[in-house]
Each structure stands twice: as C-alpha cells, then as structure tokens.
Design a protein around this motif. Sequence first.
Motif, PDB file in Angstrom:
ATOM      1  N   LYS A 223       0.914  -1.396   0.006  1.00  0.00           N
ATOM      2  CA  LYS A 223      -0.007  -0.086   0.112  1.00  0.00           C
ATOM      3  C   LYS A 223       1.001   1.294   0.127  1.00  0.00           C
ATOM      4  N   GLU A 224       0.581   2.147  -0.714  1.00  0.00           N
ATOM      5  CA  GLU A 224       1.428   3.362  -0.886  1.00  0.00           C
ATOM      6  C   GLU A 224       0.414   4.538  -1.235  1.00  0.00           C
ATOM      7  N   VAL A 225       0.627   5.797  -0.995  1.00  0.00           N
ATOM      8  CA  VAL A 225      -0.194   6.862  -1.299  1.00  0.00           C
ATOM      9  C   VAL A 225       0.268   7.191  -3.107  1.00  0.00           C
ATOM     10  N   TYR A 226      -0.605   7.081  -3.876  1.00  0.00           N
ATOM     11  CA  TYR A 226      -0.530   7.514  -5.147  1.00  0.00           C
ATOM     12  C   TYR A 226      -0.681   8.757  -5.298  1.00  0.00           C
ATOM     13  N   LEU A 227      -1.856   9.547  -4.865  1.00  0.00           N
ATOM     14  CA  LEU A 227      -1.833  10.892  -4.840  1.00  0.00           C
ATOM     15  C   LEU A 227      -2.514  11.756  -3.848  1.00  0.00           C
ATOM     16  N   GLU A 228      -2.001  12.701  -3.545  1.00  0.00           N
ATOM     17  CA  GLU A 228      -2.349  13.662  -2.326  1.00  0.00           C
ATOM     18  C   GLU A 228      -3.484  14.290  -2.733  1.00  0.00           C
ATOM     19  N   ARG A 229      -4.574  13.804  -3.123  1.00  0.00           N
ATOM     20  CA  ARG A 229      -6.066  14.336  -3.277  1.00  0.00           C
ATOM     21  C   ARG A 229      -7.118  13.244  -3.245  1.00  0.00           C
ATOM     22  N   GLY A 230      -8.265  13.638  -3.117  1.00  0.00           N
ATOM     23  CA  GLY A 230      -9.392  12.640  -3.001  1.00  0.00           C
ATOM     24  C   GLY A 230     -10.041  12.686  -4.466  1.00  0.00           C
ATOM     25  N   SER A 231     -10.907  11.669  -4.428  1.00  0.00           N
ATOM     26  CA  SER A 231     -11.896  11.747  -5.619  1.00  0.00           C
ATOM     27  C   SER A 231     -13.221  10.899  -5.037  1.00  0.00           C
ATOM     28  N   ASP A 232     -14.192  11.071  -5.817  1.00  0.00           N
ATOM     29  CA  ASP A 232     -15.433  10.334  -5.739  1.00  0.00           C
ATOM     30  C   ASP A 232     -15.078   9.164  -6.629  1.00  0.00           C
ATOM     31  N   GLY A 233     -16.121   8.924  -7.889  1.00  0.00           N
ATOM     32  CA  GLY A 233     -15.653   7.742  -8.581  1.00  0.00           C
ATOM     33  C   GLY A 233     -14.603   8.073  -9.470  1.00  0.00           C
ATOM     34  N   MET A 234     -13.976   6.827  -9.778  1.00  0.00           N
ATOM     35  CA  MET A 234     -12.776   6.877 -10.787  1.00  0.00           C
ATOM     36  C   MET A 234     -12.905   5.761 -11.850  1.00  0.00           C
ATOM     37  N   THR A 235     -12.044   6.078 -13.092  1.00  0.00           N
ATOM     38  CA  THR A 235     -12.068   4.815 -13.961  1.00  0.00           C
ATOM     39  C   THR A 235     -10.430   4.856 -14.515  1.00  0.00           C
ATOM     40  N   ILE A 236     -10.154   3.975 -15.382  1.00  0.00           N
ATOM     41  CA  ILE A 236      -8.843   4.133 -15.900  1.00  0.00           C
ATOM     42  C   ILE A 236      -8.839   3.472 -17.369  1.00  0.00           C
ATOM     43  N   ASP A 237      -7.856   4.181 -18.088  1.00  0.00           N
ATOM     44  CA  ASP A 237      -7.692   3.817 -19.499  1.00  0.00           C
ATOM     45  C   ASP A 237      -6.744   2.950 -19.741  1.00  0.00           C
ATOM     46  N   PHE A 238      -6.614   2.423 -21.036  1.00  0.00           N
ATOM     47  CA  PHE A 238      -5.622   1.155 -21.201  1.00  0.00           C
ATOM     48  C   PHE A 238      -4.120   1.815 -20.968  1.00  0.00           C
ATOM     49  N   ARG A 239      -3.804   2.822 -21.020  1.00  0.00           N
ATOM     50  CA  ARG A 239      -2.505   3.561 -20.694  1.00  0.00           C
ATOM     51  C   ARG A 239      -2.134   3.558 -19.348  1.00  0.00           C
ATOM     52  N   GLY A 240      -3.311   3.181 -18.501  1.00  0.00           N
ATOM     53  CA  GLY A 240      -2.859   3.397 -17.197  1.00  0.00           C
ATOM     54  C   GLY A 240      -3.294   4.718 -16.525  1.00  0.00           C
ATOM     55  N   PHE A 275     -15.797   4.479 -19.285  1.00  0.00           N
ATOM     56  CA  PHE A 275     -15.754   4.621 -20.738  1.00  0.00           C
ATOM     57  C   PHE A 275     -16.845   3.659 -21.437  1.00  0.00           C
ATOM     58  N   ALA A 276     -17.405   4.106 -22.443  1.00  0.00           N
ATOM     59  CA  ALA A 276     -18.643   3.683 -22.964  1.00  0.00           C
ATOM     60  C   ALA A 276     -18.580   3.668 -24.572  1.00  0.00           C
ATOM     61  N   GLY A 277     -19.471   2.959 -25.123  1.00  0.00           N
ATOM     62  CA  GLY A 277     -19.404   2.422 -26.412  1.00  0.00           C
ATOM     63  C   GLY A 277     -18.800   1.105 -26.820  1.00  0.00           C
ATOM     64  N   PRO A 278     -19.129   0.411 -27.953  1.00  0.00           N
ATOM     65  CA  PRO A 278     -18.326  -0.840 -28.294  1.00  0.00           C
ATOM     66  C   PRO A 278     -16.991  -0.589 -28.282  1.00  0.00           C
ATOM     67  N   ASP A 279     -16.459   0.646 -28.605  1.00  0.00           N
ATOM     68  CA  ASP A 279     -14.933   0.882 -28.573  1.00  0.00           C
ATOM     69  C   ASP A 279     -14.388   1.256 -27.406  1.00  0.00           C
ATOM     70  N   ARG A 280     -15.313   1.551 -26.423  1.00  0.00           N
ATOM     71  CA  ARG A 280     -14.931   2.240 -24.996  1.00  0.00           C
ATOM     72  C   ARG A 280     -14.100   3.430 -25.258  1.00  0.00           C
ATOM     73  N   LYS A 281     -14.272   4.397 -26.133  1.00  0.00           N
ATOM     74  CA  LYS A 281     -13.794   5.583 -26.439  1.00  0.00           C
ATOM     75  C   LYS A 281     -14.633   6.547 -26.068  1.00  0.00           C
ATOM     76  N   THR A 282     -15.832   6.531 -25.571  1.00  0.00           N
ATOM     77  CA  THR A 282     -16.673   7.500 -25.194  1.00  0.00           C
ATOM     78  C   THR A 282     -16.840   7.743 -23.735  1.00  0.00           C
ATOM     79  N   LEU A 283     -16.130   8.747 -23.174  1.00  0.00           N
ATOM     80  CA  LEU A 283     -16.086   8.982 -21.835  1.00  0.00           C
ATOM     81  C   LEU A 283     -17.485   9.686 -21.433  1.00  0.00           C
ATOM     82  N   PHE A 284     -17.915   8.753 -20.368  1.00  0.00           N
ATOM     83  CA  PHE A 284     -19.483   9.057 -19.957  1.00  0.00           C
ATOM     84  C   PHE A 284     -19.135   9.667 -18.403  1.00  0.00           C
ATOM     85  N   ILE A 285     -19.855  10.795 -18.122  1.00  0.00           N
ATOM     86  CA  ILE A 285     -19.513  11.513 -16.880  1.00  0.00           C
ATOM     87  C   ILE A 285     -20.847  11.669 -15.983  1.00  0.00           C
ATOM     88  N   THR A 286     -21.066  11.111 -14.980  1.00  0.00           N
ATOM     89  CA  THR A 286     -22.127  11.663 -14.293  1.00  0.00           C
ATOM     90  C   THR A 286     -21.818  12.661 -13.239  1.00  0.00           C
TER      91      THR A 286
END
Length: 302
Positions: A223-240, A275-286
Amino acid sequence: MRNLFVITIFFFSLVGNTQAQIVDKKNLIEKNAELKKIEGGFSFTEGPAVSRLGDVYFTDQPNNRIMKWSFFTGKTEVFMENAGRSNGMFFDKEGNLIACADMDNQIWSIDEEGNKTILIESYQGKKLNGPNDLFITPTGEMYITDPLYVRDYWTRSLESQQNGEHLYFLSSNRLQFIRVDEKLERPNGIIGTPDGKTLYVADAGAKKIFKYDIIEDGYLSNKEVYLERGSDGMTIDFRGNLYLTGEDGVKVYNKKAEEVAHIPVPEKWTSNVTFAGPDRKTLFITATEGVYQIRMKVYGTH
C-alpha cells in the motif's frame, strides 16, 4: 517536443456564459471533441457501469432508480425503479449488474430483466455502513468500499454497527467476505487495472488515493499513497491513466501521478466516470443533475 504537446479546446459552459477550458497534455481526447450534455433534470447521478454492448447504466439515487443510456440511440430510459438507493455499480463477467444498494446497506446482483439477488447484507452479523462503490477483477473477485454517509431515508439506527469504515473483498464464489484494509478513514471511489494486479482506492477522509498490489486470495500488499487528493468515482484507460472526479470536473493523472488532462464540467460536482460504447472511447460522466459524454482517442478497460 511531442511530450509537451497540448490540445486546448474551448466551450461555453451550460451554466452562464463563462468560458471553460479543456486541457489535454498527452493527446488523450479526440481532435475537436466537445463535451456534450446527454440529459439533465436528475436529482443526483452516480455509479455509471458499462455493459458488454457499450451502453451505460447509472443511478439517479435520490429518485431511487437506475437509468440506462443507449450508446446507439443516445436516449436514456428507466431500467429499474425501487433500486435500493443504488450508488456505485459494475457489471460482472456474466452480465449481471452489481449494485451498492445502501437503502438496507446491501450488495445486489441484478439480471437483465431487473430481478435482484442479495449477495451481501452484513459482515459478521452486523449491517455494513453503506456500500458506496465497487470494482470487479477479470476473474470475478470484488472489492467494495464501505464509508458511513448517513442517509435521511434510513429508518434504522444511524449509528454504525461496524468499528470503522473499511475496504472489503468478496471472492468469486461469493463464499469469502473479508476486510482487506481497516486503516482507511472514509473509502469511496475504487478502480483496478485490467490485469487485476493493481487496485486504487480514494480515501475521502484522508484526501488521498492509495495504490495496492493485489496478491493471492484477494489480499492486498505494498500500500502506498498514489496521490495527495481525493476523488469520488474513478476509472482508468488502457495506458494506465487514472480519471478522477469531484468539484472540478474530471482530472486525469498518469502512472507517475502527474496531471495530464482536465475536462471541466458545468455542474457543481462530478460523481463518477466510465468509458462507453463498443470501442470504449466515449467518456461518460455523471454529475450533479446531468450526464455528459466526450469522445476520446484512448479507450477504457472496463
């Protein structure tokens, strides 16, 4: 130099006439793409989960319903009423929608017809605080955050039955349900890498994002601190790259925790993203009262 290439796109906010700016330092966003509002008029949107076809299911939590957005038609419709005040959601490999239903502090599995099965309703005989978000690995293991956000619709005691706000693990056969981190203040958003080897958890209390290695039998290490900030929901892309939400739209950070993109959203709060769509290239934001989309060059992995 290529690594200093910045795309800046301007669009007018839907709230007032203030000009907002999309910053893209690593060429992640499709050229000339604009943030588009899909639909508004919700009370508070959350928990976007993408189906195999690329459609997105999301919650309108105060109205106690799950909505479905069709990528192909661009329309939204009610998928489920009386949705247990569902919050975070994720599709499992069988195509069931797994939901954090915090009306009674449970985890539900919902089939394509909207029939629910309760997977988890307690830990060691005591109610959870209120499951908030979850991530399912490629092999079906589940990680669940359980913060205590007292809800005005609870009829039970508002005092926690647990001894803190923890991170839980549910095995793929649904027989093992254990705590895997008892030292978080208020775990909230969660996402993992597509290979199932790394987990990120946003601690809203500590205002930190933690990174873990996933090891045998679901346990976590390093376990390590990745970032000194919070977030609500999160996602990730293929580049990481990690996509974080909150009061300032969507911000994107690379593996080195460097900010590489910022997508302002004309709402008070962005709650989650996928990420949405068949190609997962549409970023969907709530966001607070609306849901949005923007086309990306990179694709998502979940």
